[in-house]
Scaffold this motif. Structure first.
Motif, PDB file in Angstrom:
ATOM      1  N   ASP A 215       0.850  -1.193   0.000  1.00  0.00           N
ATOM      2  CA  ASP A 215       0.000   0.000   0.000  1.00  0.00           C
ATOM      3  C   ASP A 215       0.881   1.237   0.000  1.00  0.00           C
ATOM      4  O   ASP A 215       1.796   1.353   0.827  1.00  0.00           O
ATOM      5  CB  ASP A 215      -0.914   0.028   1.228  1.00  0.00           C
ATOM      6  N   HIS A 216       0.594   2.181  -0.895  1.00  0.00           N
ATOM      7  CA  HIS A 216       1.370   3.407  -1.027  1.00  0.00           C
ATOM      8  C   HIS A 216       0.534   4.578  -0.507  1.00  0.00           C
ATOM      9  O   HIS A 216      -0.574   4.819  -1.001  1.00  0.00           O
ATOM     10  CB  HIS A 216       1.738   3.654  -2.495  1.00  0.00           C
ATOM     11  N   TYR A 217       1.065   5.298   0.464  1.00  0.00           N
ATOM     12  CA  TYR A 217       0.353   6.414   1.083  1.00  0.00           C
ATOM     13  C   TYR A 217       1.074   7.735   0.840  1.00  0.00           C
ATOM     14  O   TYR A 217       2.307   7.797   0.865  1.00  0.00           O
ATOM     15  CB  TYR A 217       0.234   6.206   2.592  1.00  0.00           C
ATOM     16  N   THR A 218       0.288   8.775   0.648  1.00  0.00           N
ATOM     17  CA  THR A 218       0.783  10.150   0.619  1.00  0.00           C
ATOM     18  C   THR A 218       0.447  10.810   1.945  1.00  0.00           C
ATOM     19  O   THR A 218      -0.691  10.722   2.424  1.00  0.00           O
ATOM     20  CB  THR A 218       0.126  10.937  -0.528  1.00  0.00           C
ATOM     21  N   LEU A 219       1.430  11.499   2.549  1.00  0.00           N
ATOM     22  CA  LEU A 219       1.234  12.217   3.800  1.00  0.00           C
ATOM     23  C   LEU A 219       1.690  13.658   3.639  1.00  0.00           C
ATOM     24  O   LEU A 219       2.621  13.934   2.869  1.00  0.00           O
ATOM     25  CB  LEU A 219       2.027  11.569   4.941  1.00  0.00           C
ATOM     26  N   GLY A 220       1.048  14.574   4.371  1.00  0.00           N
ATOM     27  CA  GLY A 220       1.470  15.967   4.290  1.00  0.00           C
ATOM     28  C   GLY A 220       0.626  16.880   5.155  1.00  0.00           C
ATOM     29  O   GLY A 220      -0.265  16.444   5.892  1.00  0.00           O
ATOM     30  N   ASN A 221       0.921  18.174   5.061  1.00  0.00           N
ATOM     31  CA  ASN A 221       0.211  19.216   5.816  1.00  0.00           C
ATOM     32  C   ASN A 221       0.146  18.868   7.316  1.00  0.00           C
ATOM     33  O   ASN A 221      -0.923  18.722   7.902  1.00  0.00           O
ATOM     34  CB  ASN A 221      -1.198  19.431   5.267  1.00  0.00           C
ATOM     35  N   TYR A 222       1.305  18.752   7.918  1.00  0.00           N
ATOM     36  CA  TYR A 222       1.390  18.353   9.325  1.00  0.00           C
ATOM     37  C   TYR A 222       0.926  19.474  10.258  1.00  0.00           C
ATOM     38  O   TYR A 222       1.172  20.654   9.996  1.00  0.00           O
ATOM     39  CB  TYR A 222       2.831  17.969   9.676  1.00  0.00           C
ATOM     40  N   VAL A 223       0.253  19.061  11.340  1.00  0.00           N
ATOM     41  CA  VAL A 223      -0.159  19.990  12.395  1.00  0.00           C
ATOM     42  C   VAL A 223       0.181  19.372  13.747  1.00  0.00           C
ATOM     43  O   VAL A 223       0.371  18.154  13.860  1.00  0.00           O
ATOM     44  CB  VAL A 223      -1.666  20.312  12.333  1.00  0.00           C
ATOM     45  N   ASP A 224       0.247  20.216  14.763  1.00  0.00           N
ATOM     46  CA  ASP A 224       0.526  19.753  16.115  1.00  0.00           C
ATOM     47  C   ASP A 224      -0.757  19.267  16.776  1.00  0.00           C
ATOM     48  O   ASP A 224      -1.742  19.989  16.858  1.00  0.00           O
ATOM     49  CB  ASP A 224       1.134  20.893  16.946  1.00  0.00           C
ATOM     50  N   VAL A 225      -0.747  18.022  17.240  1.00  0.00           N
ATOM     51  CA  VAL A 225      -1.864  17.452  17.991  1.00  0.00           C
ATOM     52  C   VAL A 225      -1.292  16.887  19.286  1.00  0.00           C
ATOM     53  O   VAL A 225      -0.610  15.866  19.282  1.00  0.00           O
ATOM     54  CB  VAL A 225      -2.594  16.349  17.205  1.00  0.00           C
ATOM     55  N   ASP A 226      -1.534  17.588  20.376  1.00  0.00           N
ATOM     56  CA  ASP A 226      -1.043  17.163  21.692  1.00  0.00           C
ATOM     57  C   ASP A 226       0.462  16.898  21.676  1.00  0.00           C
ATOM     58  O   ASP A 226       0.958  15.941  22.287  1.00  0.00           O
ATOM     59  CB  ASP A 226      -1.783  15.914  22.175  1.00  0.00           C
ATOM     60  N   GLY A 227       1.205  17.764  20.972  1.00  0.00           N
ATOM     61  CA  GLY A 227       2.653  17.656  20.967  1.00  0.00           C
ATOM     62  C   GLY A 227       3.224  16.738  19.913  1.00  0.00           C
ATOM     63  O   GLY A 227       4.453  16.620  19.803  1.00  0.00           O
ATOM     64  N   LEU A 228       2.375  16.095  19.109  1.00  0.00           N
ATOM     65  CA  LEU A 228       2.830  15.224  18.036  1.00  0.00           C
ATOM     66  C   LEU A 228       2.502  15.840  16.689  1.00  0.00           C
ATOM     67  O   LEU A 228       1.434  16.438  16.512  1.00  0.00           O
ATOM     68  CB  LEU A 228       2.171  13.850  18.134  1.00  0.00           C
ATOM     69  N   GLN A 229       3.407  15.713  15.737  1.00  0.00           N
ATOM     70  CA  GLN A 229       3.182  16.191  14.382  1.00  0.00           C
ATOM     71  C   GLN A 229       2.388  15.137  13.613  1.00  0.00           C
ATOM     72  O   GLN A 229       2.866  14.023  13.397  1.00  0.00           O
ATOM     73  CB  GLN A 229       4.514  16.464  13.690  1.00  0.00           C
ATOM     74  N   MET A 230       1.148  15.510  13.216  1.00  0.00           N
ATOM     75  CA  MET A 230       0.245  14.563  12.577  1.00  0.00           C
ATOM     76  C   MET A 230      -0.138  15.057  11.179  1.00  0.00           C
ATOM     77  O   MET A 230      -0.452  16.244  11.005  1.00  0.00           O
ATOM     78  CB  MET A 230      -1.017  14.369  13.422  1.00  0.00           C
ATOM     79  N   PRO A 231      -0.153  14.174  10.180  1.00  0.00           N
ATOM     80  CA  PRO A 231      -0.447  14.593   8.802  1.00  0.00           C
ATOM     81  C   PRO A 231      -1.949  14.763   8.569  1.00  0.00           C
ATOM     82  O   PRO A 231      -2.718  13.813   8.754  1.00  0.00           O
ATOM     83  CB  PRO A 231       0.106  13.443   7.963  1.00  0.00           C
ATOM     84  N   THR A 232      -2.372  15.942   8.166  1.00  0.00           N
ATOM     85  CA  THR A 232      -3.790  16.162   7.878  1.00  0.00           C
ATOM     86  C   THR A 232      -4.156  15.719   6.468  1.00  0.00           C
ATOM     87  O   THR A 232      -5.333  15.730   6.105  1.00  0.00           O
ATOM     88  CB  THR A 232      -4.185  17.634   8.079  1.00  0.00           C
ATOM     89  N   VAL A 233      -3.144  15.366   5.682  1.00  0.00           N
ATOM     90  CA  VAL A 233      -3.360  14.606   4.445  1.00  0.00           C
ATOM     91  C   VAL A 233      -2.707  13.246   4.654  1.00  0.00           C
ATOM     92  O   VAL A 233      -1.503  13.161   4.899  1.00  0.00           O
ATOM     93  CB  VAL A 233      -2.752  15.302   3.216  1.00  0.00           C
TER      94      VAL A 233
END
Length: 273
Positions: A215-233
């Motif tokens: 499975d190939h995933y695209t990740l991006g547009n990171y934001v801070d969620v409780d101190g962790l960088q999480m991809p909103t894409v």
């Protein structure tokens, strides 16, 4: 040609013939570990990652150009991952023929539920839930207190026009492998490829017992969620898609979603009422 170059070429040729990645060389393994630790630090740090007990992921994907026979224009999928052994999922594909559905499963108790009632205790279901729990940790969190990928190799590469460091990892407890494409500025993954095996039930006639999948995933547009960088894409690669993904960490969920049939499958159906 000097001896060192001949040895290097011989190693690369032997690795290619054997189907082994040259990234498994000892010096590249050390590079992989250093890059992996850098990515974990950029993510928010190992202490924060190990503090994650559960994770809610809400994914909204729309198809900007759909030729699917079911006329689905997209889907909303919400998963509650309770590490290491519980998964709750609600998927809404309306409008379209597929409608919506919900299921939950507890691997330790081998008990699962859907809107229609109790799920059968089949190995295919067990394997699917196990993979989903592993993939959720690898894709969204990199590592947790329950899962520690082993970096095995590293190399340089490109994703489009973006220069990346590529880190190969594997899980010692399963056949799952993950390859991370780390953007060099922020050291966060912008692409992840997961390799694993799908088992086929023995009662399926003329079917192979298992087959390899990636499975190939695209990740991006990171934001801070409780101190962790999480991809909103965070979505499977493919054309004509738009995606928005959001997260909640360490939620207070209703234990009954894993012990009883749901009264009304719905988004946020895991919340206490």
């Amino acid at each position: 040609m000097n001896l060192g170059l001949r040895l290097t070429l011989a190693f690369l040729l032997a690795a290619a013939v054997a189907g082994i990645s040259p990234a498994a060389a000892p010096d590249q393994r050390a590079d992989a570990e250093a890059l992996w630790n850098q990515a974990v630090a950029a993510k928010g740090g190992r202490d924060r990652l190990e503090a994650v007990r559960n994770l809610v992921v809400t994914e909204r994907t729309t198809y900007t150009k759909s030729t699917r026979a079911d006329m689905t224009t997209g889907f909303t999928r919400q998963r509650l991952y309770v590490f290491p052994a519980r998964l709750w999922e609600f998927v809404d594909e309306r409008p379209g023929k597929l409608g919506f559905h919900m299921q939950s499963f507890d691997l330790e108790q081998r008990v699962g539920w859907s809107g229609a009632g109790r799920l059968p205790d089949r190995q295919g279901i067990i394997d699917g839930v196990t993979n989903d729990l592993l993939h959720g940790q690898l894709l969204y969190l990199l590592e947790t207190a329950y899962l520690k990928p082993e970096p095995t190799g590293a190399r340089s590469g490109m994703v489009g026009r973006v220069a990346v460091d590529i880190v190969e990892t594997r899980l010692s407890s399963s056949d799952v492998r993950a390859v991370y494409y780390l953007e060099r500025q922020r050291h966060l993954p912008i692409r992840v490829v997961l390799f694993y095996t799908v088992s086929i039930p023995l009662d399926v006639p003329l079917a192979p017992q298992s087959f390899a999948r990636e499975d190939h995933y695209t990740l991006g547009n990171y934001v801070d969620v409780d101190g962790l960088q999480m991809p909103t894409v965070a979505m499977l690669e493919g054309p004509d898609k738009k995606n928005t993904t959001s997260y909640r960490i360490n939620v207070d969920y209703d234990e009954q979603v894993f012990t009883t049939r749901p009264s009304q499958p719905q988004l946020n159906g895991w919340e206490k009422r």
